[in-house]
Each structure stands twice: as C-alpha cells, then as structure tokens.
Design an enzyme around this catalytic site. Structure first.
Site, PDB file in Angstrom:
ATOM      1  NE  ARG A 161      -3.552  -2.232   2.819  1.00 32.06           N
ATOM      2  CZ  ARG A 161      -3.264  -3.385   3.382  1.00 32.06           C
ATOM      3  NH1 ARG A 161      -2.027  -3.594   3.866  1.00 32.06           N
ATOM      4  NH2 ARG A 161      -4.170  -4.342   3.495  1.00 32.06           N
ATOM      5  CE  LYS A 184      -7.079  -0.725   5.966  1.00 32.48           C
ATOM      6  NZ  LYS A 184      -7.875  -0.937   4.727  1.00 32.48           N
ATOM      7  CG  HIS A 250      -5.584   0.974  -4.038  1.00 34.00           C
ATOM      8  ND1 HIS A 250      -4.959   0.621  -2.857  1.00 34.00           N
ATOM      9  CD2 HIS A 250      -6.766   0.305  -4.040  1.00 34.00           C
ATOM     10  CE1 HIS A 250      -5.730  -0.199  -2.171  1.00 34.00           C
ATOM     11  NE2 HIS A 250      -6.832  -0.414  -2.870  1.00 34.00           N
ATOM     12  NE  ARG A 253      -3.514  -3.557  -1.462  1.00 33.02           N
ATOM     13  CZ  ARG A 253      -2.861  -4.307  -0.574  1.00 33.02           C
ATOM     14  NH1 ARG A 253      -1.550  -4.363  -0.598  1.00 33.02           N
ATOM     15  NH2 ARG A 253      -3.524  -4.997   0.338  1.00 33.02           N
ATOM     16  CG  HIS A 276      -6.031  -8.680   1.717  1.00 31.28           C
ATOM     17  ND1 HIS A 276      -6.325  -9.265   0.505  1.00 31.28           N
ATOM     18  CD2 HIS A 276      -5.915  -7.346   1.470  1.00 31.28           C
ATOM     19  CE1 HIS A 276      -6.385  -8.335  -0.431  1.00 31.28           C
ATOM     20  NE2 HIS A 276      -6.133  -7.167   0.128  1.00 31.28           N
ATOM     21  CE1 TYR A 285      -8.700  -6.552  -5.047  1.00 24.58           C
ATOM     22  CE2 TYR A 285      -6.894  -7.511  -3.818  1.00 24.58           C
ATOM     23  CZ  TYR A 285      -7.644  -6.417  -4.167  1.00 24.58           C
ATOM     24  OH  TYR A 285      -7.358  -5.199  -3.630  1.00 24.58           O
TER      25      TYR A 285
END
Length: 308
Positions: A161, A184, A250, A253, A276, A285
């Site tokens: 990210r 994150k 992004h 990504r 994630h 995805y």
C-alpha cells in the site's frame, strides 16, 4: 392512587442517568487508544461521527432505529452508496461498543444492514500500459524520475500500500526482500523482489546516499516523501502517457494481484503477500478475474494429456 407497586418502564427510564454524546465519545475513543488502533482509523471515526450528527441533528446516544433509517434516506440524496456504507460502518462500531458495555438500552444499528452496491470493475494495467508508463518516467533523466521508476517497480512487484511504501526505511531493505513494518493491521510482513527490482533499488540507494532521514524514498531536497506527492506524480505520469485508466499506487496493487492470480497463486499466499486480514477480501480479487483463471484451467488443467 397507591404507590406500593413497581415503577413503570417509563418511570425507570426517568431514574436512569443518561450518557451524553461527549461522554460516549470519550469512553469510545479511550477504548480505541487502549486497543492501539491506527491514528488514521481513530480520525476516520471522529470525522464520520461529526458528519453523521450534522445530518441526524440530535444526540447520537438518543438515536433509535427509525433515526438511522431516516439518516440513510437523507444521505442517499447527498452522497454515493460507498460513502454511506463507510459512515454506517463507523456508527456500527460506535453503537456496538455502547451496547456491549450497557451504556445504551437499545442498539439502533442492530437491524440495519449496509446498502447494496453494484460491484465495480477494478481497473488494472496491461503490459503495454506499464511499458509506456515506464518510458514516460524515464524521459526525465533525473533523480526524481529514477526514484519514481523504483517506486513503480516495488509497487508492482510487491503490491504494498502507499502508506506502507512511505514507511519503508533503508534498513528495512534486505538482499532480495523488504520488511514492511508500518502496516494497516500492525502485523509486520516480508515482501519479496524480482531480480530487476533488486538491481534498480540497489542503484537508487547508492544515488540516494546518506541523508538525515532514514526513510528509503526522499524528495529532491532530501526530505521525507509524502503519500500525496507520490499520488499526484503518478496521476500526472498517467496523463502524460495518455493512459485513460486511473494510474495510482492502488492501481498497481490491483495489477499485481491480478497478475499473480492469473499466474496461478493460491488465495492464502496472496493474502499473506498483500497483508489482508480477511480472506474474503482476497477471494473478491479471485472472483473478479475468474475468466482469466478459467482460461488457465483450460491450458494447465490436471487432466490435460491423460487418455481417459
């Protein structure tokens, strides 16, 4: 009338001390700090509560389900479904906390569901677009241009990210990998680099030299590079390269995720690489690019070549 019987529910409510919004916010954010939530998450809650209160126009702790429903109907005239759901998620966290700790009698969000929204196509870049973008960046023949080329390679190679990228320090770079510390979900992870990226990154570090900041990516004045600056520059590169899709960290990504899925990576490995927390996000995805996977299955299916 005698007063020997029990108090009515209405009378009991009159006796109960009600919590105010300010008091509720204080204990909610105290809990956020105790759980060591990211500053960005706490700021998100504060902004959403403030915005919601302006629309609801009453104390949030006094809200009933009907108030939340009215809030949703009013919000639909003002903003997109995605923005409404973002606000509802913040309110849900707030009310779930208050209800769990018995600061409110009824949770107004208990029966409220997020609004259904159409699944948008996630844009990714193809080989030609990536090559055109690199050529556009390389035309500068400058330190900034070379820095941005290395940033692009790392973003495409690792899928990190933007917030993670700017947090990388020189000492986080290993021989063929990078330790991503400012994540994150607060869990450090290691991402791996291709030979091409390793070569260019090593060249960049030599050109970068020793400066006061430990951050890997720096400005032309040797200061820390900010996320907004990277975003702005890649948007410009996209326009200069005449790419009609959105060009952003992004997008890189998503591009990385798609290319790995098409190449055959499993969802759990991709989940670890992308950082994630929920496998459901990674599976989204996988489902989006299912047609590509179907093609791969036809090419490399386990029964190919077997005479049955």
């Amino acid at each position: 009338m005698g007063r020997r019987g029990k108090l009515t529910n209405e009378e009991l409510l009159m006796l109960k001390k009600k919590i105010t919004d300010d008091e509720a916010f204080e204990i909610f954010f105290r809990d956020c700090y105790l759980r060591n939530l990211r500053p960005a998450t706490i700021e998100y809650y504060k902004n959403e509560f403030h915005a919601a209160k302006k629309i609801i126009n009453k104390q949030l702790v006094d809200c009933l389900q009907i108030d939340i429903e009215t809030f949703i109907l009013q919000s639909k005239q003002l903003m997109k479904v995605t923005s409404i759901n973002t606000r509802l998620r913040a309110l849900r966290s707030f009310y779930n906390f208050l209800s769990k700790n018995k600061h409110i009698d009824e949770n107004p969000m208990r029966n409220i569901k997020l609004l259904r929204d159409r699944q948008k196509t996630i844009e990714t870049l193809d080989n030609k677009e990536i090559e055109t973008l690199l050529k556009t960046i390389r035309k500068q023949n400058s330190f900034i241009g070379f820095r941005d080329e290395v940033i692009l390679l790392i973003l495409l190679d690792t899928g990190v990210r933007l917030s993670e990228l700017v947090g990388i320090e020189v000492n986080d770079v290993m021989e063929n990998s990078i330790i991503v510390r400012k994540t994150k979900n607060l869990f450090e992870r290691t991402v791996y680099l291709s030979d091409t990226t390793v070569e260019q990154l090593n060249r960049y570090i030599k050109i970068r030299g020793n400066v006061e900041t430990d951050k890997l990516f720096i400005t032309q004045d040797n200061g820390e590079l900010k996320p907004h600056s990277i975003q702005t520059r890649f948007t410009k590169y996209g326009k200069d390269a005449r790419i009609t899709k959105r060009v952003s960290p992004h997008t890189f990504r998503h591009t990385m995720a798609k290319r790995m899925i098409v190449a055959g990576i499993d969802a759990f490995s991709l989940m670890a690489i992308l950082g994630h927390q929920d496998i459901a996000i990674t599976k989204k995805y996988v489902n989006l690019w299912g047609s590509d996977i179907e093609r791969k299955h036809r090419e490399y299916g386990a029964l190919r070549g077997i005479k049955l």
